[in-house]
Design an enzyme around this catalytic site. Structure first.
Site, PDB file in Angstrom:
ATOM      1  N   TYR A 113     -15.482  58.609  25.327  1.00  0.00           N
ATOM      2  CA  TYR A 113     -15.577  57.176  25.622  1.00  0.00           C
ATOM      3  C   TYR A 113     -14.201  56.686  26.050  1.00  0.00           C
ATOM      4  O   TYR A 113     -13.186  57.059  25.452  1.00  0.00           O
ATOM      5  CB  TYR A 113     -16.025  56.416  24.371  1.00  0.00           C
ATOM      6  N   GLU A 201     -15.935  49.842  30.950  1.00  0.00           N
ATOM      7  CA  GLU A 201     -16.212  50.930  30.026  1.00  0.00           C
ATOM      8  C   GLU A 201     -16.759  52.145  30.772  1.00  0.00           C
ATOM      9  O   GLU A 201     -17.626  51.988  31.627  1.00  0.00           O
ATOM     10  CB  GLU A 201     -17.295  50.413  29.061  1.00  0.00           C
TER      11      GLU A 201
END
Ligand code: GDP
Ligand code: MN
Length: 396
Positions: A113, A201
């Site tokens: 991530y 993101e």
């Protein structure tokens, strides 16, 4: 403001995955090759062009598409067409899938991530990384909080090389991937302010079996307050996907955020709007929305605001709190009256109107089916009582 959902993202426009990918691609983020399609036949065509395994991905601006069955990994054109037929028209969290992203499949070794967000608490941009990618970051924060590495960025210095090293080391990134990771982090950082994002993101950021980094998913939230700087954004907001009330409000020049309480609020000025919401909570009520009509609103904008509030079926009382300066009370009163001449509201409307042209405003409202309050506290108490059913709709 505790209890309201205004912190964090504020009012944002959430891009579809393929739109977010187009933006991050401009900053050198490596992505699988792909194409957006709207029919099973086109999915077949693109799969044939890409060759080998492909991923078919539902384009709806919500997370958890995988869990909802909106993502399929398939072998070739036949399976791509079948999967597309199955996913198109599907509903994910209430949104109908009308478009699919068809991408070459990647052989994934690990899912990471990497994201950037505005941290309002520290008033800085924060970059976050985790070795536990692929799931919602909120879930990572809950399940494996120690896996989440955060660095806070100085607004003048930006993302520093030592911070990139700190992130890479924190997620146990193999040294062989550091150069690629560093370029990716820098690209993402450059993208953030340039696109007026509140969140960017990459999740998952895949480490492939061939040992490369590639962004399998991208998420971008754009700051509504920067709309005026980006006329091109209007084309990005899909009328099927938007909350219709928020869209209507944007077009009328209102700042509107839907919340989950019962008291609809119409206020001039963001600060006064927040104070109004707080005082409603203080008296035991819950605001149904944040709504700022802005300075100097004319009757039409006031009317648009009241229509939007009354269209919310959760609203059981309306509190209008106007402190007239540039905003003229008579204009506000005329706006209210024009709505009441079109529709018979099913809930009581409590009005506190003070400031510029107050007497004229009060005189106009004397003919209207509304409850006048002298003070803000009094208005809030009346609204809370109305919601509790002590006052019957329409009674003074
Ligand atoms: P989300 O569930 O809405 O966040 O959708 P994502 O785009 O993050 O995809 C969900 C999951 O699908 C990822 O975490 C991957 O496990 C998987 N996935 C997506 N693209 C690929 C791919 O090209 N190859 C493989 N093997 N898995 C993929
Ligand atoms: Mn994802």
């Amino acid at each position: 403001m505790q209890g309201h959902e205004l912190e964090g993202q504020g009012n944002s426009l959430k891009l579809q995955e393929y739109q977010a990918k187009k933006i991050v691609a401009l900053y050198g983020i490596p992505l699988p090759e792909g194409e957006i399609v709207a029919t099973p036949q086109d999915a077949r065509r693109v799969a044939a062009r890409l060759g080998g395994k492909v991923v078919i991905k539902a384009q709806v601006p919500v997370g958890g598409r995988d869990k909802a069955g909106g993502i399929a990994l398939v072998d070739g054109p036949d399976a791509a067409e079948a999967a597309a037929r199955y996913i198109l028209g599907m509903q994910i969290k209430g949104l109908v899938v009308r478009e699919l992203l068809v991408e070459e499949a990647v052989a994934v070794a690990q899912e990471l991530y990497l994201g950037l967000v505005v941290d309002r608490g520290s008033r800085r941009i924060v970059m976050m990384a985790s070795a536990e990618g692929g799931v919602d970051i909120e879930e990572v924060a809950r399940r494996a909080p120690t896996s989440l590495v955060r660095v806070s960025l100085d607004p003048f210095l930006g993302l520093r090389p030592y911070q990139i090293r700190e992130l890479a080391a924190g997620i146990g990134l193999p040294p062989s991937l550091f150069t690629a990771f560093s370029a990716l982090a820098q690209g993402l950082y450059d993208c953030f302010p340039a696109s007026d994002a509140t969140l960017v993101e990459i999740n998952p950021l895949a480490v492939t079996q061939a040992g490369q980094l590639i962004a399998l998913d991208a998420k971008i939230l754009l700051d509504d307050n920067a709309f005026y700087r980006h006329p091109d954004w209007a084309a990005l907001s899909d009328e099927h996907q938007d909350d219709p009330r928020e869209r209507e409000a944007r077009e009328a020049g209102l700042s509107y955020v839907k919340l989950d309480g019962e008291i609809g609020c119409m206020v001039n000025g963001a600060g006064l709007a927040m104070a109004t919401m707080d005082i409603i909570q203080h008296h035991g009520g819950r605001p149904a929305n944040f709504l700022d009509i802005g300075g100097g609103a004319r009757a039409e904008r006031v009317a648009a605001a009241l229509r939007i509030i009354l269209a919310d079926e959760n609203v059981r009382a309306v509190l209008i709190n106007i402190f007239g300066g540039l905003t003229r009370c008579d204009e506000v009163a005329r706006g209210i009256l024009s709505v009441l001449s079109e529709i018979q509201p099913r809930v009581p409307i409590i009005v506190r109107l003070v400031g510029t042209n107050e007497e004229e405003g009060q005189r106009i409202l004397a003919r209207a089916n509304v409850t006048i309050a002298e003070s803000l506290a009094g208005a809030a108490q009346k609204a809370v009582k109305a919601v509790r059913g002590v006052l019957k709709a329409g009674l003074p």
